[in-house]
Design a protein around this motif. Structure first.
Motif, short mmCIF file in Angstrom:
data_model
loop_
_atom_site.label_atom_id
_atom_site.label_comp_id
_atom_site.label_asym_id
_atom_site.label_seq_id
_atom_site.Cartn_x
_atom_site.Cartn_y
_atom_site.Cartn_z
N TRP A 175 0.80 -1.22 0.00
CA TRP A 175 0.00 0.00 0.00
C TRP A 175 0.83 1.27 0.00
CZ3 TRP A 175 -5.02 0.68 -1.06
CH2 TRP A 175 -5.78 -0.49 -1.19
N ILE A 176 2.14 1.15 0.22
CA ILE A 176 2.96 2.35 0.04
C ILE A 176 3.03 2.73 -1.43
CG2 ILE A 176 4.34 1.80 2.09
CD1 ILE A 176 6.64 0.98 0.29
N PHE A 177 2.67 1.79 -2.31
CA PHE A 177 2.59 2.06 -3.74
C PHE A 177 1.15 2.22 -4.22
CE2 PHE A 177 6.47 -0.57 -3.17
CZ PHE A 177 7.40 0.41 -3.49
N PHE A 178 0.23 1.39 -3.70
CA PHE A 178 -1.17 1.49 -4.13
C PHE A 178 -1.77 2.86 -3.82
CE2 PHE A 178 -1.83 -3.37 -3.66
CZ PHE A 178 -1.42 -3.56 -4.97
N ILE A 179 -1.32 3.49 -2.73
CA ILE A 179 -1.89 4.77 -2.33
C ILE A 179 -1.63 5.85 -3.38
CG2 ILE A 179 0.11 5.65 -1.05
CD1 ILE A 179 -1.88 6.68 1.05
N ASN A 180 -0.61 5.65 -4.22
CA ASN A 180 -0.31 6.63 -5.27
C ASN A 180 -1.38 6.67 -6.36
OD1 ASN A 180 2.13 7.34 -4.09
ND2 ASN A 180 3.31 5.86 -5.27
N VAL A 181 -2.14 5.58 -6.53
CA VAL A 181 -3.08 5.51 -7.64
C VAL A 181 -4.20 6.55 -7.50
CG1 VAL A 181 -4.70 4.04 -8.88
CG2 VAL A 181 -2.52 3.10 -8.09
N PRO A 182 -4.95 6.59 -6.38
CA PRO A 182 -5.98 7.64 -6.28
C PRO A 182 -5.39 9.05 -6.23
CG PRO A 182 -5.77 6.44 -4.20
CD PRO A 182 -4.99 5.68 -5.22
N VAL A 183 -4.23 9.20 -5.60
CA VAL A 183 -3.59 10.51 -5.56
C VAL A 183 -3.18 10.94 -6.97
CG1 VAL A 183 -1.63 11.84 -4.67
CG2 VAL A 183 -2.78 10.18 -3.21
N GLY A 184 -2.65 10.01 -7.75
CA GLY A 184 -2.25 10.31 -9.12
C GLY A 184 -3.44 10.71 -9.98
N ILE A 185 -4.56 10.04 -9.81
CA ILE A 185 -5.76 10.38 -10.58
C ILE A 185 -6.24 11.79 -10.22
CG2 ILE A 185 -8.19 9.80 -10.97
CD1 ILE A 185 -7.39 6.85 -10.57
N ALA A 186 -6.29 12.08 -8.93
CA ALA A 186 -6.71 13.42 -8.48
C ALA A 186 -5.76 14.49 -8.99
CB ALA A 186 -6.79 13.46 -6.96
N GLY A 187 -4.46 14.20 -8.94
CA GLY A 187 -3.47 15.16 -9.42
C GLY A 187 -3.59 15.40 -10.92
N PHE A 188 -3.92 14.35 -11.68
CA PHE A 188 -4.08 14.49 -13.13
C PHE A 188 -5.25 15.42 -13.46
CE2 PHE A 188 -5.61 13.37 -17.31
CZ PHE A 188 -4.45 13.18 -18.05
N VAL A 189 -6.38 15.19 -12.79
CA VAL A 189 -7.56 16.03 -13.03
C VAL A 189 -7.26 17.48 -12.66
CG1 VAL A 189 -9.95 16.46 -12.34
CG2 VAL A 189 -9.16 14.11 -12.74
N ALA A 190 -6.60 17.70 -11.53
CA ALA A 190 -6.29 19.06 -11.09
C ALA A 190 -5.36 19.76 -12.07
CB ALA A 190 -5.68 19.03 -9.69
N ALA A 191 -4.31 19.07 -12.50
CA ALA A 191 -3.36 19.68 -13.43
C ALA A 191 -3.99 19.95 -14.79
CB ALA A 191 -2.13 18.78 -13.58
N LEU A 192 -4.83 19.02 -15.24
CA LEU A 192 -5.49 19.19 -16.53
C LEU A 192 -6.34 20.45 -16.54
CD1 LEU A 192 -5.94 17.75 -19.29
CD2 LEU A 192 -7.96 16.69 -18.27
N ARG A 193 -7.00 20.75 -15.43
CA ARG A 193 -7.91 21.89 -15.36
C ARG A 193 -7.21 23.21 -15.01
NH1 ARG A 193 -13.10 20.75 -11.81
NH2 ARG A 193 -13.52 22.81 -12.70
N LEU A 194 -6.16 23.15 -14.19
CA LEU A 194 -5.63 24.38 -13.61
C LEU A 194 -4.29 24.85 -14.18
CD1 LEU A 194 -6.48 23.62 -9.87
CD2 LEU A 194 -7.74 25.12 -11.44
N VAL A 195 -3.49 23.95 -14.74
CA VAL A 195 -2.17 24.34 -15.23
C VAL A 195 -2.30 24.92 -16.64
CG1 VAL A 195 0.15 23.55 -15.84
CG2 VAL A 195 -1.01 22.60 -13.83
N PRO A 196 -1.75 26.11 -16.90
CA PRO A 196 -1.89 26.74 -18.22
C PRO A 196 -1.00 26.09 -19.27
CG PRO A 196 -0.48 28.07 -16.84
CD PRO A 196 -1.01 26.97 -15.95
N ASP A 197 -1.39 26.24 -20.54
CA ASP A 197 -0.55 25.84 -21.66
C ASP A 197 0.39 27.00 -21.98
OD1 ASP A 197 -1.66 23.20 -22.50
OD2 ASP A 197 -3.49 24.38 -22.70
#
Length: 498
Positions: A175-197
């Motif tokens: 679970w020190i690795f599995f915990i990255n999966v939901p965090v990674g998904i949340a981070g992807f959505v946040a970056a997709l919406r908030l980080v400028p091109d």
């Protein structure tokens, strides 16, 4: 003078308020830095589950650090060429999927391979965070942004063992690795919406430089990590540790020479180092990366073996330093733009060295735990004065077109320090354990953990373990003294406010 942004709705400088974009990037950045240190606390569990020797388990960390460090030079340029947002998102996908593969690994070899993929994903992500800060924050607000970036670096190295200990004791090392999966998904959505091109810049790639740096660094790290195991002699056939060390150093020297000759655009623009602050900040952060990784492993193993703590209990010893880093991030950020660049990092690096020398004296079987926790807290206090101030100083004078290259070089030097620190401390610990306990010292130490294991060990062995781990801590302490001397040479920045 500048190229047009690919996305017309966004300016080249990004949105008026760049903080949401930075926070979105911080999610992924924090995750990949946590994974640098989180495996340290899992060493006994991995050895037990996979029935693997300590040398193999150490490669779980070193493989990640190596795969992380080597591509950073080129991934910074990829951000300039394709856009930092796209490269960051691609890296986050790779990192998240490889984290899942780590948790599902059925043997130590599969875990090491998955960690290599994790490191490649991290290498794609890291330079983009610094490049976005440099390109979206105005000069007078960049110090605060870099302070947050630096605080994340420091806190992640401290939170990793704590989170790892809690997960290992509750649901297992996977679970020190599995915990990255939901965090990674949340981070992807946040970056997709908030980080400028942001705008892109055309660059060529120096593939010869990539090959020289990759093979040279791998040879050097492999030799350092495997040296003690092979008694610093022959590995197989004509291949020996001295040969690998020589090959590594020669290739890295050739790499530097090649960078001064290659046209039209080197992998590492050596002109970056004409800026005094960039050069000295890179020296300091390389040694800081070495020190923070080199101190973590012997400290955590000492707490679990000599002092008989569980992984979670050992990790909780580190909690006060994490809190100190978080609390000090804001005040330090406000000071960065006001004080001379040398003041904060010199105090921080020097103070960190003093802290480690104090810990060396306290690493005994019966020293008061409250005193140990108090001293360890200063790792967080001093770290807050190091990460953000050095990052700000290194990159403030660089032109925008070299933001990606500068970020790539800076992060590469930090990670190279981490790689060498991980390999060097493993070799030093093995040597000191052998000196105090004989050739089987390493096996006794790692094979017995927790209070039950401690009770079964004779007093002489416990004393030997303490001395070996304490003496290992002298390496990062000495390195930090050199780092502080380098930071003391920083000069006032061109854009520094009076």
């Amino acid at each position: 003078m500048t190229t047009r942004p690919q996305t017309p709705s966004r300016s080249a400088e990004g949105p008026e308020n760049p903080w949401p974009a930075l926070w979105a990037l911080i999610v992924g950045f924090f995750m990949i830095l946590v994974d640098v240190s989180i495996v340290s606390i899992a060493t006994p569990a991995l050895m037990s589950d996979f029935r693997a020797p300590i040398e193999d388990v150490l490669w779980v960390t070193s493989a990640y650090l190596l795969a992380y460090a080597v591509p950073l030079l080129i991934t910074g340029r990829l951000g300039d060429l394709v856009g930092p947002k796209k490269i960051y998102l691609a890296g986050l996908v790779v990192f998240t999927l490889s984290s899942l593969a780590c948790g599902l690994a059925g043997n130590i070899e599969q875990l090491i391979l998955a960690r290599v993929a994790q490191g490649l994903g991290a290498a794609l992500m890291t330079p983009q965070t610094m490049a976005v800060i440099t390109r979206t924050f105005p000069v007078d607000r960049r110090g605060s942004a870099m302070a947050l970036w630096g605080a994340v670096s420091g806190v992640a190295f401290l939170v990793g063992p704590l989170l790892g200990g809690l997960l290992i004791d509750s649901v297992g090392w996977e679970w020190i690795f599995f915990i990255n999966v939901p965090v990674g998904i949340a981070g992807f959505v946040a970056a997709l919406r908030l980080v400028p091109d942001l705008q892109t810049h055309a660059h060529s790639f120096d593939w010869v430089g990539v090959a020289l740096s990759a093979v040279g660094l791998f040879s050097l790290v492999f030799a350092l990590q495997e040296g003690e195991k092979h008694d610093w002699g022959t590995i197989a056939g004509p291949i020996s540790i001295p040969l690998l060390l020589t090959v590594g150093l020669v290739l890295l020297a050739v790499f530097v020479w090649w960078q001064s000759r290659v046209q039209p655009e080197p992998l590492v623009p050596l002109g970056l180092f004409r800026d005094r602050n960039f050069s000295l900040a890179n020296v300091s952060i390389t040694l800081m990366g070495l020190a923070i990784n080199a101190m973590m492993f012997p400290m955590l193993v000492w707490l679990q073996t000599v002092r008989g703590l569980s992984p979670t209990e050992a990790a909780f010893v580190l909690v006060p330093q994490s809190i100190a880093s978080i609390v000090l991030a804001g005040p330090v950020g406000r000071l960065i733009d006001r004080l001379h660049p040398r003041i904060l990092p010199t105090i921080g690096l020097g103070g960190f060295a003093v802290t480690l020398f104090a810990l060396v004296a306290l690493m005994t079987p019966d020293s008061p735990m409250w005193l140990i926790v108090t001293v360890i807290t200063f790792v967080g206090v001093t770290g807050a004065l190091i990460w953000g101030p050095l990052a700000t100083t290194a990159n403030r004078n660089l032109p925008v077109r070299l933001a990606g290259a500068g970020a790539g070089v800076y992060n590469t030097t930090r990670q190279v320090g981490s790689v060498i620190g991980s390999a060097a401390i493993a070799a030093l610990m093995s040597a000191r354990l052998a000196a105090h306990l004989g050739p089987a010292g390493g096996e006794v130490t790692m094979g017995e953990g927790g209070a039950a294991g401690l009770e079964s060990l004779p007093p002489g062995v416990v004393d030997g373990l303490s001395q070996a781990f304490a003496e290992s801590m002298l390496l990062p302490a000495a390195v930090l003294v050199v780092a502080a001397l380098a930071a003391a040479g920083l000069e006032r920045m061109k854009h520094q406010r009076s």
